[in-house]
Structure formats: C-alpha cells, structure tokens
Design a protein around this motif. Sequence first.
Motif, PDB file in Angstrom:
ATOM      1  N   LEU A 289      31.921  59.192  42.647  1.00  0.00           N
ATOM      2  CA  LEU A 289      31.987  58.099  43.826  1.00  0.00           C
ATOM      3  C   LEU A 289      33.326  57.690  44.278  1.00  0.00           C
ATOM      4  O   LEU A 289      33.388  57.344  45.445  1.00  0.00           O
ATOM      5  N   GLU A 290      34.171  57.244  43.244  1.00  0.00           N
ATOM      6  CA  GLU A 290      35.563  56.637  43.707  1.00  0.00           C
ATOM      7  C   GLU A 290      36.735  57.018  42.787  1.00  0.00           C
ATOM      8  O   GLU A 290      36.345  56.973  41.547  1.00  0.00           O
ATOM      9  N   ALA A 291      37.722  57.557  43.306  1.00  0.00           N
ATOM     10  CA  ALA A 291      39.044  57.549  42.512  1.00  0.00           C
ATOM     11  C   ALA A 291      39.898  56.255  42.683  1.00  0.00           C
ATOM     12  O   ALA A 291      40.146  56.078  43.958  1.00  0.00           O
ATOM     13  N   LEU A 292      40.265  55.998  41.784  1.00  0.00           N
ATOM     14  CA  LEU A 292      41.189  54.482  41.582  1.00  0.00           C
ATOM     15  C   LEU A 292      42.120  54.407  40.912  1.00  0.00           C
ATOM     16  O   LEU A 292      41.939  54.960  39.650  1.00  0.00           O
ATOM     17  N   PRO A 293      43.083  53.346  41.159  1.00  0.00           N
ATOM     18  CA  PRO A 293      44.085  53.030  40.027  1.00  0.00           C
ATOM     19  C   PRO A 293      43.573  52.661  38.978  1.00  0.00           C
ATOM     20  O   PRO A 293      42.372  51.850  38.935  1.00  0.00           O
ATOM     21  N   LEU A 294      43.941  52.806  37.687  1.00  0.00           N
ATOM     22  CA  LEU A 294      43.496  52.319  36.518  1.00  0.00           C
ATOM     23  C   LEU A 294      43.302  50.860  36.539  1.00  0.00           C
ATOM     24  O   LEU A 294      42.106  50.339  35.970  1.00  0.00           O
ATOM     25  N   ASN A 295      44.134  50.076  36.673  1.00  0.00           N
ATOM     26  CA  ASN A 295      44.046  48.483  36.775  1.00  0.00           C
ATOM     27  C   ASN A 295      43.635  47.924  38.100  1.00  0.00           C
ATOM     28  O   ASN A 295      44.100  46.671  38.379  1.00  0.00           O
ATOM     29  N   ARG A 296      42.761  48.421  38.601  1.00  0.00           N
ATOM     30  CA  ARG A 296      42.315  47.889  40.075  1.00  0.00           C
ATOM     31  C   ARG A 296      40.486  47.662  39.716  1.00  0.00           C
ATOM     32  O   ARG A 296      40.080  48.623  39.223  1.00  0.00           O
TER      33      ARG A 296
END
Length: 296
Positions: A289-296
């Motif tokens: 669905l989504e790849a994102l930085p860990l702390n976002r």
Amino acid sequence: MKMSGLLFFLISFTVMKIHPIHTGNFKLDGGAMFGVVPKQLWSRTNPADEKNLCTWAMRCLLIEDGDRLTLVDTGIGDKQSDKFFSHYHLHGENTMDKGLADAGFCRDDITDVFLTHLHFDHVGGAVQRRGDLLVPAFDKATFWSNERHWTWATDPNPREKASFLKENIMPLQESGQLRFIDTGLGEQRIKTELGFDCFVVNGHTEAQMCPILEVNGETHVYMADLLPSVGHIPLPFVMGYDTRPLVTISEKSTILEEAATKGYRLILEHDALNESCVLQQTDKGPRLLEALPLNR
C-alpha cells in the motif's frame, strides 16, 4: 501528588520509541535473494549490477522503553578478514556507532541486544575484537536468543554452516551475558521478557524471532529475514537461502494477511530504499500500500 508518586506515574506511562539504526549496506546475488523467481520480475524492485549483485541494507532497530534500551540485531560487524568482506562489497557511510549517535546514544547505553537469528549479517556486530580477544561489543548488555535456534546454529547443517560463524556466537555464551527466550512448543506468537511479543518463524532458519512492537497506538513488526524487502511481498518471492521455503510461504501468508487486515507497519531490515511499509489486501493477496520512513 508527592514526587515519588509522580515519578511512578511518569515511569508507568513511558511511551515506547523506536529508531532505525543504519549500519551500512552490502551486496548479495539477486538470484540467491529471490530463489526461483525470474530476474525479469525481481529486478523491477531490486535492480542488479553487472555482476547480478543487488544492494541490501543492514538496518537494525533501537527500542526505548522505560529504563530499557534494546538493540535488535547488530549488522555484520567489522572483525572479519578483508577476504571475507570482499565477498559482500560493503559500502555506504553508515556504521553502528554513527547510527547510535544519530539516535542520541552510545554502546554503553544499550541494556539488551535481541538477536532475531544468528546469521553473520545479523549477529556479526555483537562481538568485536579487542587485541587477541573476541568479546561482546556491548559491555553492559544482556544478549537474547532462544535455545532452539542456538542449538541449530552451534551444530549447523551443511546448508547454513557458512552463515553461522563461531566467532560471532560463542563469545556471547562465554561472556555470561547470554540468555534464552522461551519460544514455547510450536506457538507462532510468544511473549518475551523484554516487554514485547514476537513471531517465531521456521522457514528461513529454525526459530527466527520477529519483534512485535506497540508504538503510539500502531503495531510495528520487525520482519528480519521473513520479509527482507518490499520486493519480497508476493508469497512465492522467497529467498534461495531459506532452509524450508514452503514453510516460509505459509508463515508469510499468515503474518502478511494479518498485517494487511490490521494495518501493521512492517519494518524492513534489508530493504536499501524503504525503512518500512504498510500492506493492503487484494485479490492477489497482500500487496504494498505504502512504503514510508519508519518515524513518519
């Protein structure tokens, strides 16, 4: 409220925090990382160089939880020979010490080291060379494995023998700093003494442990080698290194279905581009669905 009561209140409601600890990149053969999957498919997410090598991260995780500071995995370390490292093409500016410093800590702050499993790219940084001695790299820490996996690693099968290096493993036991987590009798989800649960999976290697963390109302799972990258999300996309690939597929099916349904954040240890991802359920099974930085 008296000061002692206030202090107890604050400690009791300490919020868990997590930090990615980037320890550098290495290269492995793309075919080995995707098993029987054709290159035409896996190269869409993980392009290879002229030697068919792909870049992979060694992304550890730091967990702040009250007075406990737990490091999950330790990367490849720096004590092996130049010949050994030449096979893995280490690159990048990141190191364990830099990663800890970026998070505001140092080695002596670490209270616990949780080892998902004992392959050299996960445990190599747990032991360092000091003169002629091999000693734990975190002097004040307790190191956590489990008895099933420890036995598997210290009496290795021919397929995994090159990944279980005695110099990465035995000094932990000899130091007296090693403890075992009880993995139960076949349970896939267990509780640990460290304040979090983990999945226990047996496809990649015997009794690999994947921490399950509750952070700010969101469930995070550190996927270790159960899901090395977003390129491995389709169920048949499993590593050639897995000792029991059909078991890996079954474990992925159960855990990724749960993650897609419940919105878990999956932390990726080896994805060079993506720290974490969220899945969605589709008619083809769980997909990104989504790849994102860990702390976002």
